[in-house]
Scaffold this active site. Structure first.
Site, PDB file in Angstrom:
ATOM      1  N   ARG A  76       0.838  -1.217   0.000  1.00 30.42           N
ATOM      2  CA  ARG A  76       0.000   0.000   0.000  1.00 30.42           C
ATOM      3  C   ARG A  76       0.861   1.249   0.000  1.00 30.42           C
ATOM      4  O   ARG A  76       1.937   1.281   0.621  1.00 30.42           O
ATOM      5  CB  ARG A  76      -0.816   0.015   1.298  1.00 30.42           C
ATOM      6  CG  ARG A  76      -2.230  -0.521   1.217  1.00 30.42           C
ATOM      7  CD  ARG A  76      -2.841  -0.564   2.595  1.00 30.42           C
ATOM      8  NE  ARG A  76      -2.422  -1.778   3.293  1.00 30.42           N
ATOM      9  CZ  ARG A  76      -3.325  -2.568   3.917  1.00 30.42           C
ATOM     10  NH1 ARG A  76      -4.592  -2.221   3.909  1.00 30.42           N
ATOM     11  NH2 ARG A  76      -2.916  -3.662   4.508  1.00 30.42           N
ATOM     12  N   SER A  97       8.128  -4.780   6.446  1.00 28.13           N
ATOM     13  CA  SER A  97       7.785  -5.848   7.397  1.00 28.13           C
ATOM     14  C   SER A  97       8.716  -7.046   7.342  1.00 28.13           C
ATOM     15  O   SER A  97       8.292  -8.192   7.066  1.00 28.13           O
ATOM     16  CB  SER A  97       6.352  -6.278   7.143  1.00 28.13           C
ATOM     17  OG  SER A  97       5.520  -5.137   7.104  1.00 28.13           O
ATOM     18  N   ASP A 157       6.008  -3.621  10.544  1.00 29.72           N
ATOM     19  CA  ASP A 157       4.544  -3.505  10.542  1.00 29.72           C
ATOM     20  C   ASP A 157       3.963  -3.703  11.934  1.00 29.72           C
ATOM     21  O   ASP A 157       2.907  -3.131  12.264  1.00 29.72           O
ATOM     22  CB  ASP A 157       3.907  -4.477   9.535  1.00 29.72           C
ATOM     23  CG  ASP A 157       4.334  -5.916   9.740  1.00 29.72           C
ATOM     24  OD1 ASP A 157       3.768  -6.784   9.050  1.00 29.72           O
ATOM     25  OD2 ASP A 157       5.223  -6.176  10.569  1.00 29.72           O
TER      26      ASP A 157
HETATM   27  C1  0WK Z   1      -1.926  -4.914   7.462  1.00 32.82           C
HETATM   28  C2  0WK Z   1      -0.798  -3.920   7.793  1.00 32.82           C
HETATM   29  C3  0WK Z   1       0.490  -4.406   7.168  1.00 32.82           C
HETATM   30  C4  0WK Z   1       0.790  -5.803   7.625  1.00 32.82           C
HETATM   31  C5  0WK Z   1      -0.355  -6.676   7.277  1.00 32.82           C
HETATM   32  C6  0WK Z   1      -0.107  -8.057   7.775  1.00 32.82           C
HETATM   33  O1  0WK Z   1      -1.111  -2.668   7.295  1.00 32.82           O
HETATM   34  O2  0WK Z   1       1.537  -3.574   7.537  1.00 32.82           O
HETATM   35  O3  0WK Z   1       1.978  -6.265   7.036  1.00 32.82           O
HETATM   36  O4  0WK Z   1      -1.559  -6.195   7.874  1.00 32.82           O
HETATM   37  O5  0WK Z   1      -1.169  -8.879   7.423  1.00 32.82           O
HETATM   38  P1  0WK Z   1      -1.207  -9.713   6.066  1.00 32.82           P
HETATM   39  O6  0WK Z   1      -1.525  -8.750   5.001  1.00 32.82           O
HETATM   40  O7  0WK Z   1       0.123 -10.379   5.930  1.00 32.82           O
HETATM   41  O8  0WK Z   1      -2.284 -10.712   6.284  1.00 32.82           O
HETATM   42  C1  BGC Z   2       8.683 -10.670   9.357  1.00 29.44           C
HETATM   43  C2  BGC Z   2       8.314  -9.589  10.338  1.00 29.44           C
HETATM   44  C3  BGC Z   2       6.889  -9.135  10.111  1.00 29.44           C
HETATM   45  C4  BGC Z   2       5.966 -10.305  10.113  1.00 29.44           C
HETATM   46  C5  BGC Z   2       4.545  -9.931   9.875  1.00 29.44           C
HETATM   47  C6  BGC Z   2       7.654 -11.758   9.377  1.00 29.44           C
HETATM   48  O1  BGC Z   2       7.932 -12.688   8.391  1.00 29.44           O
HETATM   49  O2  BGC Z   2       9.936 -11.219   9.673  1.00 29.44           O
HETATM   50  O3  BGC Z   2       9.164  -8.529  10.225  1.00 29.44           O
HETATM   51  O4  BGC Z   2       6.541  -8.280  11.153  1.00 29.44           O
HETATM   52  O5  BGC Z   2       6.362 -11.229   9.125  1.00 29.44           O
HETATM   53  O6  BGC Z   2       4.341  -9.343   8.672  1.00 29.44           O
END
Ligand code: 0WK
Ligand code: BGC
Ligand code: 0WK
Ligand code: BGC
Length: 914
Positions: free
Chosen positions: A535, A599, A653
């Site tokens: 994003r 992240s 993140d």
């Molecule tokens: C939304 C946050 C972002 C984070 C994500 C983790 O804005 O920074 O990395 O959640 O969740 P995912 O998209 O991996 O399910």
């Molecule tokens: C990364 C972290 C991150 C997490 C959640 C992990 O794989 O090492 O830095 O916070 O994923 O996105």
């Protein structure tokens, strides 16, 4: 010659005259097709009443669930004992099912007598007698030392809640042992066997004789889905759709239903068809008012019906036999009367003489005719009820033409050829659109009971193996406490200068120490990279306390090849997105302060620098690890020469999420991500962060807990499936804790468990589909969908079909759902245990007995999985009882947090410059 043809004509005339007289008297015993069709419709209504939850309690025909759902799949093998009680003979059987897939079965059986005083005596004596017969049988076969699986055919109405528990509702036929009705006959039998103490068996199934007969015939004819008994008693069972069995949960697949149709009419619904003879039979029976339909059909009563009719006929002088009167002939003597064939009249004479009568030819002809009428009514009544069952099955299948087989047994059906002929004929007349075959059981229901037991045994062995495997994925409280303790120890190691290298959890300083004080203001650009979507955000902060932030964002995808390409390509792609966004926002060329949510594990010595330690999740772009990601971004911006940015902060993140939530709830001092990856950060005391100068205040520490276990801390919890997932991942041996928790891996763990089960024949009939072998096919979103309570099994099935697992059955769906819930439960518990270590650390940091704190949380798995968050919170509460933890779900993502951190950094910087 003349003489014999004259005699023959005379006999025929006499015969027809007698038959006419009897028919006239028995006209209400003769049921027209219309009456039979009406009766069939009536019985169908009774079936519906028995199946429906609301009317079942008052229904006469109880439609009892049998918990027989699966039929033999040819893999059954072994030795099985069977008991067959309730027909005219009590049989004990040993059934050997061969493992050669040729459906071969060897049987040995012994008939034992059940004396009348035992049938009518004390229940425990009856079961002691059964146990004695079983012991005798085992003795004879020299297998008393074996504890064999046993199937019990118990041919009476029983309420079942599972296959091996069966409560007798009431006795029928000639049984009346007291202290049994309302009791579980399995417990009674077990008690009698224990009382003996010289042998033991494993009672796996109790079935009705109709069910045993259906299974016996089903072993040879897979179309057999109805079981019929017309013997001492009468009854039928059939395979009903689960969705119609309202008394049971689940609506997928079928289950065998024991109709107990003998009780049809017990609510008065047959009064228009019952005759005075039927009422007299009932009044004189052991169970008046009960089994009224049975008393018009089955062998225990037919003879009596004939006797009472003959008595009436003799009273009306339709019978002029010399010698004794028919009225005082003992009951039952007539049960064996089935004089219908040509030699029927002679047979009638034999029987009547046997009864001490001296019958005339007319009497024998009349008696034969009475038998014809009575057994015809019996066969036609049976046919009418069977037709209702056939129609139910046809409608269930929405079949134009039903092709089915009825497995039949019982002395009336077997020994009374005219009965079976009339039954077949009437059924085919009433349902000409059904292709119905009758298959007479040759081996009795004992074989069927052994088959049901063999299937139950197979299912039990399979279930045991499934649970054994799933138990490796189930964690005890002690194990979870262990995880918490080991996480705490590793956090200490991570924070300490001395032991940092030995820790898996790197406890990375984030250089985020302050939270917004309300004076921040301005436009900030934020990037949010590393989750399931990339994003770019514009965050406008207005000064003043809380809720003074406006956001605009656009989501961009990061193609797989860019994630796994060169670092230059990746960062150029990021800059392209920024340019597109600025243009989209009409701010092309604007130079804004930027906060970068990156992240991945980064080593930071200041807020605007982040050295990537290693890629995780699906990223693996070359030339980045060991580099400062802000520099890589700056280089990419410079390469584009279109705009410039003020690179202020790079945050994880988890940190961004904590800050986003802290803006709403100042008590938020922990950030948690459970999404593609998983991680946690929290506000640690500076004095504990030994690798950063200064002891005052706090700093947010990015734990990078995903790496927990890289030094073997979790080896004793890792299963074969975890090793498979790790071995086939981008970086084996890394991120072990993450690979047991996060969305990127849960689907893969499930897929590997499903492969294991399939290869063991425990799932999908052992057929391993190419699709199931495809890595990543079982996305974690399917887990969330499959586990949602709202989803019926058939929807689970459609997900499996969507995954190309088209051969899945209802049981398969149930098992897949169980695997998903075991895997996600472990993930949530592991996460809860890790978090318990974090909040308890904060509590101890502050020497508090009780800590109230908020955790800001984000991530698709946490947000979309139906049970993850609640299980995680339960585990946390249980393992850290001195912490009251509130979870604040981040609605705005970590980009907002990154912008706020940037705003604070800008404020701090401009304050320092003043
Ligand atoms: C939304 C946050 C972002 C984070 C994500 C983790 O804005 O920074 O990395 O959640 O969740 P995912 O998209 O991996 O399910
Ligand atoms: C990364 C972290 C991150 C997490 C959640 C992990 O794989 O090492 O830095 O916070 O994923 O996105
Ligand atoms: C033989 C079956 C048994 C069933 C009997 C019914 O093996 O389970 O109860 O048929 O017929 P009957 O012996 O009552 O005539
Ligand atoms: C019983 C049934 C049994 C039938 C045939 C009836 O009296 O209630 O359970 O199936 O007899 O044996």
């Amino acid at each position: 010659m003349l003489a014999s043809s004259l005699l023959a004509n005379y006999c025929t005339a006499l015969h027809d005259d007698q038959a006419l007289k009897v028919d006239k008297y028995l006209h209400h015993f003769q049921l027209s097709d219309k009456t039979l069709m009406d009766l069939s419709v009536r019985f169908r209504r009774e079936m519906d009443r028995g199946l429906s939850r609301d009317t079942n309690p008052t229904a006469a025909v109880k439609m009892l669930p049998t918990f027989v759902r699966s039929t033999p799949d040819g893999t059954e093998h072994g030795e099985f004992l069977a008991l067959d009680l309730g027909g005219s003979n009590f049989r004990v059987l040993l059934v050997k099912v061969m493992a050669n897939g040729k459906q071969e079965v060897e049987m040995e059986n012994q008939i034992y007598e059940i004396p009348e005083h035992i049938m009518r005596g004390c229940g425990s004596e009856l079961f002691d007698h059964i146990a004695d017969c079983l012991a005798n049988f085992l003795e004879k076969l020299g297998i008393k030392d074996k504890k064999l699986p046993l199937g019990f055919t118990f041919s009476f109405p029983c309420q079942q809640t599972k296959l091996d528990e069966s409560v007798l509702v009431y006795w029928t036929k000639s049984f009346r042992a007291y202290g049994v009705e309302g009791k579980d006959v399995v417990s009674l039998l077990k008690k009698s066997i224990q009382k003996r103490g010289d042998f033991d068996v494993d009672i796996l199934a109790v079935i009705n004789d109709t069910v045993g007969t259906m299974m016996t015939c089903g072993y040879d004819d897979h179309h057999c889905e109805i079981g019929l008994i017309v013997g001492t008693g009468t009854n039928a069972c059939y395979m009903e759709q689960m969705r119609n069995l309202e008394l049971l949960d689940g609506d997928e697949g079928r289950m065998c239903v024991n109709t107990e149709w003998g009780a049809f009419g017990d609510d008065g619904s047959l009064e228009d068809l019952r005759t005075d003879v039927d009422r007299e039979i009932d009044a004189g029976s052991l169970n008046p008012g009960k089994q009224l339909f049975e008393k018009m059909i089955s062998g225990l009563y037919l003879g009596e019906v004939v006797r009472l009719i003959l008595r009436e006929l003799s009273v009306m002088r339709h019978l002029c036999s010399r010698g004794r009167d028919l009225t005082d002939i003992k009951r039952r003597r007539l049960s064996t009367l089935s004089p219908e064939e040509e030699e029927g009249v002679e047979r009638a004479e034999e029987v009547l003489r046997g009864l001490g009568l001296d019958p005339l030819v007319e009497d024998c002809i009349a008696t034969q005719r009475v038998c014809q009428v009575v057994s015809t009514r019996s066969a036609h009544l049976c046919a009418a009820a069977l037709v209702a069952v056939l129609r139910q099955i046809r409608d269930n299948k929405a079949a134009e033409k039903l092709r089915t087989t009825i497995g039949v047994d019982g002395s009336v059906y077997k020994n009374h050829s005219e009965f079976s002929r009339r039954l077949h004929k009437m059924v085919r007349r009433l349902v000409p659109d059904c292709d119905v075959r009758f298959l007479q059981s040759q081996c009795g229901s004992g074989k069927g009971a052994a088959m049901v037991t063999a299937v139950a045994y197979r299912l039990a062995v399979q279930q045991a193996e499934r649970q054994r495997v799933l138990d490796t994925l189930r964690l005890s409280r002690e194990q979870l406490l262990d995880v918490k303790r080991r996480m705490s120890e590793d956090m200490e190691r991570g924070l300490s200068k001395q032991n940092h290298e030995q820790s898996s959890v790197k406890m990375l300083p984030s250089y985020v120490r302050d939270t917004p004080d309300g004076t921040e203001h301005g436009d900030f650009l934020a990037l949010d990279l590393g989750g399931s979507s990339f994003r770019v955000l514009l965050v406008r902060v207005r000064s003043g306390k809380g809720h003074n932030v406006d956001m605009h964002h656009k989501i961009y995808s990061i193609p797989q090849e860019t994630m796994q390409g060169t670092g230059e390509e990746l960062f150029s792609h990021i800059v392209d997105c920024i340019a597109d966004f600025l243009e989209y926002m009409g701010m092309s060329g604007a130079s804004l302060p930027l906060g970068f949510t990156f992240s991945f594990p980064c080593y930071q010595t200041k807020i605007d620098q982040g050295i990537l330690l290693k890629w995780t999740k699906g990223f693996n772009a070359s030339g980045c690890e060991g580099q400062d990601v802000l520099t890589l971004l700056k280089d990419a911006v410079r390469r584009r020469r279109e705009f410039d940015l003020n690179f202020v902060a790079v945050v994880n993140d988890t940190v961004g999420t904590m800050m986003t939530c802290c803006y709403e709830d100042p008590q938020c001092e922990v950030g948690l991500i459970v999404g593609t990856g998983t991680n946690c950060c929290y506000m640690e005391e500076m004095q504990n962060i030994e690798r950063v100068e200064g002891d005052d205040g706090r700093m947010c520490v990015n734990m990078e807990w995903g790496a927990f276990g890289e030094n073997g801390e979790l080896d004793d919890f890792c299963t074969a499936f975890d090793h498979l997932v790790d071995d086939s991942s981008n970086y084996p041996g890394k991120q072990r804790y993450e690979k047991m928790i996060s969305g990127m891996y849960l689907g893969e763990i499930v897929r590997n468990v499903l492969i294991d089960f399939t290869s063991k024949g425990l799932l999908f009939r052992g057929k391993l589909s190419e699709r199931l072998k495809t890595r990543g096919i079982f996305e974690t979103k399917f887990l969330a969908q499959i586990e949602s309570d709202r989803l019926a099994m058939r929807q689970v099935r459609s997900i499996l079909q969507h995954l190309g697992l088209t051969i899945s059955t209802c049981d398969d769906s149930v098992l897949v759902k169980e695997v998903c819930s075991v895997v996600s439960r472990r993930a949530a518990q592991l996460c809860g245990a890790g978090l318990a270590a974090v909040v308890d650390k904060i509590r101890q940091n502050r020497n508090l007995n009780q800590l109230s704190i908020t955790v800001g949380v984000d991530g698709t798995l946490y947000k979309t999985h139906p049970h993850f968050s609640s299980i995680m919170q339960e585990t946390l509460q249980d393992l850290a009882p001195q912490c009251q933890v509130t979870f604040h779900k981040s609605e705005d993502g970590s980009g907002k947090g990154a912008a706020l951190i940037t705003a604070v950094a800008c404020r701090v910087k401009s304050a320092e410059q003043q």
